[in-house]
Design an enzyme around this catalytic site. Structure first.
Site, PDB file in Angstrom:
ATOM      1  N   CYS A  86       3.028  21.805 -17.477  1.00 52.77           N
ATOM      2  CA  CYS A  86       2.797  22.522 -18.724  1.00 52.77           C
ATOM      3  C   CYS A  86       1.676  23.557 -18.554  1.00 52.77           C
ATOM      4  O   CYS A  86       1.869  24.557 -17.884  1.00 52.77           O
ATOM      5  CB  CYS A  86       2.525  21.538 -19.864  1.00 52.77           C
ATOM      6  SG  CYS A  86       2.726  22.248 -21.520  1.00 52.77           S
ATOM      7  N   HIS A 203       6.667  17.072 -19.627  1.00 51.85           N
ATOM      8  CA  HIS A 203       5.578  16.146 -19.318  1.00 51.85           C
ATOM      9  C   HIS A 203       6.109  14.797 -18.819  1.00 51.85           C
ATOM     10  O   HIS A 203       6.290  13.879 -19.623  1.00 51.85           O
ATOM     11  CB  HIS A 203       4.741  15.896 -20.572  1.00 51.85           C
ATOM     12  CG  HIS A 203       3.853  17.021 -20.972  1.00 51.85           C
ATOM     13  ND1 HIS A 203       2.558  17.151 -20.514  1.00 51.85           N
ATOM     14  CD2 HIS A 203       4.070  18.075 -21.798  1.00 51.85           C
ATOM     15  CE1 HIS A 203       2.000  18.233 -21.051  1.00 51.85           C
ATOM     16  NE2 HIS A 203       2.904  18.815 -21.825  1.00 51.85           N
ATOM     17  N   GLU A 205       4.497  12.501 -17.327  1.00 53.90           N
ATOM     18  CA  GLU A 205       3.491  11.457 -17.533  1.00 53.90           C
ATOM     19  C   GLU A 205       3.594  10.837 -18.922  1.00 53.90           C
ATOM     20  O   GLU A 205       3.055   9.749 -19.170  1.00 53.90           O
ATOM     21  CB  GLU A 205       2.084  12.023 -17.290  1.00 53.90           C
ATOM     22  CG  GLU A 205       1.501  12.882 -18.396  1.00 53.90           C
ATOM     23  CD  GLU A 205       2.022  14.317 -18.406  1.00 53.90           C
ATOM     24  OE1 GLU A 205       1.525  15.121 -19.227  1.00 53.90           O
ATOM     25  OE2 GLU A 205       2.923  14.641 -17.600  1.00 53.90           O
TER      26      GLU A 205
END
Length: 230
Positions: A86, A203, A205
């Site tokens: 990002c 994302h 994560e």
């Protein structure tokens, strides 16, 4: 394997990535402040998401000049592996480590929702161990995620197999309707021609823990760790 996670003023996904790497993947992690001049022996550098320096001027435009970035640029030039997620992807394009640019989303609105991405190459560290037909459910959260490349660059990216992911629907179909931000050819992430610098907007994560009821993002981290170990 030792990961270095770079933290800028305004980063807000650094602890998420550190949690995944340390607690879930069992990897060694060091925190690298943006003013540091030492990568502390890291094998792999990650630039996390967030709003570095408040996203003033353009997203990533100020962070690109942080002292740590000179070390990251030199590290990458020597073949060191670097990944931006990002805002980290935006910083890498601003620094010239990745081709193309991230523009404002097509409809000029911040988007925060789950989306699907499909691997486009098996010839990159972050995708090599992922089923190429699998659509991964990975959240996005950005206002400037509209990936742009002109016709010449786009041809080069496709010819050199540098596209990492494209936005798709749940079934893996790459369609206009599945494109959340207007990115050219649904591109969600790319790598450099040397294949050691990687960037993407979604994302992983945020989709890597059973507590979140979504572990699709682990496929990306597992690919990195398994190949690096080998």
């Amino acid at each position: 394997m030792k990961f270095g996670v770079v933290i800028f003023p305004g980063s807000n996904c650094d602890e998420d990535i550190i949690h995944v790497l340390e607690k879930i993947m069992g990897q060694q992690v060091v925190r690298l402040w943006h003013k540091d001049h030492d990568l502390q022996g890291s094998d792999f550098i990650i630039l996390p998401g967030g709003f570095s320096f408040g996203d003033y001027l353009r997203s990533g435009a100020i962070a690109r000049f942080s002292p740590i970035m000179q070390e990251v640029i030199q590290f990458a030039a020597k073949g060191g592996r670097v990944m931006g997620i990002c805002n980290g992807f935006q910083i890498l394009t601003e620094a010239g480590l990745l081709p193309g640019a991230l523009l404002h989303n097509e409809h000029r609105k911040f988007i925060c929702r789950n989306t699907y991405i499909k691997p486009q190459t098996a010839n990159a560290l972050v995708t090599a161990q992922i089923d190429q037909q699998r659509a991964l459910k990975i959240p996005i959260a950005h206002g400037e995620g509209n990936y742009f490349a002109d016709a010449d660059l786009l041809k080069k990216l496709n010819d050199n197999d540098q596209v990492l992911f494209r936005y798709c629907d749940e079934a893996g179909n790459i369609t206009t309707d599945a494109n959340p931000n207007g990115s050219v050819e649904n591109i969600a992430g790319v790598c450099n021609s040397e294949r050691n610098v990687f960037g993407f907007m979604p994302h992983p994560e945020r989709a890597a823990d059973s507590l979140l009821a979504n572990e699709d993002g682990l496929a990306i981290f597992e690919s990195i760790v398994s190949i690096a170990r080998a």
